[in-house]
Enzyme design. Structure first.
Site, PDB file in Angstrom:
ATOM      1  N   SER A 184      -8.000  -8.310   0.374  1.00  0.00           N
ATOM      2  CA  SER A 184      -7.140  -7.212   0.801  1.00  0.00           C
ATOM      3  C   SER A 184      -7.872  -6.006   1.350  1.00  0.00           C
ATOM      4  O   SER A 184      -7.285  -5.213   2.087  1.00  0.00           O
ATOM      5  CB  SER A 184      -6.254  -6.771  -0.367  1.00  0.00           C
ATOM      6  OG  SER A 184      -7.038  -6.299  -1.452  1.00  0.00           O
TER       7      SER A 184
ATOM      8  N   LYS B  50       5.043  -7.909   1.367  1.00  0.00           N
ATOM      9  CA  LYS B  50       4.127  -7.637   2.476  1.00  0.00           C
ATOM     10  C   LYS B  50       4.712  -8.247   3.753  1.00  0.00           C
ATOM     11  O   LYS B  50       5.646  -7.694   4.299  1.00  0.00           O
ATOM     12  CB  LYS B  50       2.740  -8.150   2.124  1.00  0.00           C
ATOM     13  CG  LYS B  50       2.172  -7.407   0.900  1.00  0.00           C
ATOM     14  CD  LYS B  50       0.814  -7.884   0.506  1.00  0.00           C
ATOM     15  CE  LYS B  50       0.244  -7.047  -0.630  1.00  0.00           C
ATOM     16  NZ  LYS B  50       1.031  -7.127  -1.896  1.00  0.00           N
TER      17      LYS B  50
ATOM     18  N   HIS C 225      -1.569 -11.686   1.053  1.00  0.00           N
ATOM     19  CA  HIS C 225      -1.747 -11.205   2.421  1.00  0.00           C
ATOM     20  C   HIS C 225      -1.788 -12.341   3.439  1.00  0.00           C
ATOM     21  O   HIS C 225      -2.003 -12.088   4.632  1.00  0.00           O
ATOM     22  CB  HIS C 225      -3.018 -10.364   2.518  1.00  0.00           C
ATOM     23  CG  HIS C 225      -2.961  -9.121   1.700  1.00  0.00           C
ATOM     24  ND1 HIS C 225      -2.407  -7.950   2.151  1.00  0.00           N
ATOM     25  CD2 HIS C 225      -3.368  -8.873   0.425  1.00  0.00           C
ATOM     26  CE1 HIS C 225      -2.478  -7.027   1.200  1.00  0.00           C
ATOM     27  NE2 HIS C 225      -3.072  -7.565   0.148  1.00  0.00           N
TER      28      HIS C 225
END
Length: 390
Positions: free
Chosen positions: A177, A236, A205
């Site tokens: 990240s 996300k 992610h």
């Protein structure tokens, strides 16, 4: 003993004090921040779904049918149709027998890891794994072995040297990240087989972004079926909220009975999983493919422009593009000057990253325009030269 004020003053003096800024309205490529429109370059809403009509409509319908709250934990009386529908949908998307929802990525990692591993077991964790993985490992009371970042040879060496009669768990981010690089999943799979270990991948992610279908880093590396526990988030690229574990039915049933952050938390409000179902349907559609293609093009354009200007992007391989600065003071000054120019990008400092490795963490969205990204790179170059960063 220091007072709270003294400690806060020290944070100010060292450039480590944190505060929050107010975004007015919905998340987008451009937002109104503290009353002024700026280019948003620090959001994890990679696909631009947080304000998508399909997600909003799904959430509204769920509120109208189910109300605003779930009332209790899933094991008491909070287990509702949208929770089960989303679990079935994520299991199908990830190609596993079952899935389990958690209230956040942090809750997932601090629930899954202590449930799977405990005293007598060993956890092998990449040194740059997310803080929630580290905290989950510490809560487990298993032996924690942190190996150098993405150093597969070092991991094999410590696995060979570490004896245990208990479980071995390898856990790694799929996309790291803060650096934006990718785990070497095919090599982790080989070690998992060699040492009879479990492999857990936090793909917070990567889910929705990587792979032809957006299944994540496992799809990109063609090892989906070799990952024992797929963990990821809906907050996300999927534009919603919450997290999941996708695994075998046996492991999911075990988590239902052992994962404390699941057992002792009120279930997600029904509108949240309803929006996540809509997000998964969208990601797994033709529109999702178009958005992923646009995102990949934006990433390539922006990264190339920054590297051409001389920025150190720290080996980024994804939509997360860090700009290395070093110390906290210049990092926050860089962020401040960019905001004055109309670009909102956050400086990342300890304890999120080690001292001396502070950086700006730029994140690219599918909804950014190419013109905005080229303009941002030009401004960053101008400010970076002024500060002596490049």
């Amino acid at each position: 003993m220091k007072t709270f004020r003294e400690e806060l003053d020290e944070l100010h003096e060292s450039g480590l004090f944190r505060s929050m800024r107010l975004i007015h309205g919905a998340q987008s490529g451009r937002v109104v921040l503290d009353g002024r429109e700026v280019l948003l370059l620090c959001s994890n809403d990679y696909m631009g779904l947080a304000d998508h009509p399909a997600l909003k409509e799904a959430a509204i319908r769920a509120v109208e049918r189910y109300g605003t709250g779930s009332g209790a934990s899933r094991l008491v009386s909070g287990n509702m149709e949208p929770h089960l529908e989303l679990e079935a949908r994520i299991a199908s998307f990830k190609g596993t027998e079952a899935a389990l929802l958690f209230n956040s990525g942090y809750a997932a990692n601090t629930g899954i890891i202590p449930a799977i591993a405990g005293r007598g077991d060993v956890i092998f964790s990449d040194r740059l794994n997310h803080a929630s993985i580290v905290d989950g490992a510490l809560l487990s009371r298993a032996r924690l072995v942190r190996y150098p970042h993405n150093d597969i040879a070092a991991l094999r060496r410590v696995m060979a040297e570490t004896e245990t009669t208990g479980r071995r768990l390898i856990v790694s981010d799929g996309v790291f990240s803060m650096d934006g690089d990718l785990a070497r999943l095919s090599e982790l799979v080989a070690l998992k087989r060699e040492f009879d270990a479990l492999l857990m991948v936090d793909d917070a992610h990567g889910t929705g972004v990587l792979g032809d279908r957006g299944q994540g880093s496992g799809e990109l590396s063609q090892v989906m079926e070799e990952i024992d526990i797929h963990m990821g988030t809906f907050g996300k690229a999927l534009g919603s909220f919450g997290a999941y574990a996708a695994a075998s039915r046996e492991i999911v049933d075990y988590l239902v009975n052992r994962a404390r952050s699941f057992i002792f938390s009120t279930a997600l409000p029904p509108a949240v999983p309803a929006a996540s179902i809509a997000a998964l349907d969208l990601v797994d559609s033709k529109e999702g493919g178009v958005l992923r293609k646009r995102l990949a093009e934006n990433v390539a354009l922006f990264r190339s422009a920054l590297r051409s200007s001389g920025f150190n992007t720290m080996g980024s391989e994804s939509q997360i593009i860090p700009l290395f600065v070093g110390e906290a003071g210049p990092t926050m000054e860089f962020s401040r000057l960019l905001l004055a120019e109309g670009i909102f990008v956050q400086g990342i400092r300890p304890p999120t990253v080690p001292a001396g490795s502070c950086r700006l963490r730029c994140t690219v969205m599918a909804t950014h325009t190419k013109e905005d990204l080229l303009w941002a790179a030009e401004v960053m170059t101008k400010v970076g030269k002024r500060l002596g960063i490049i």
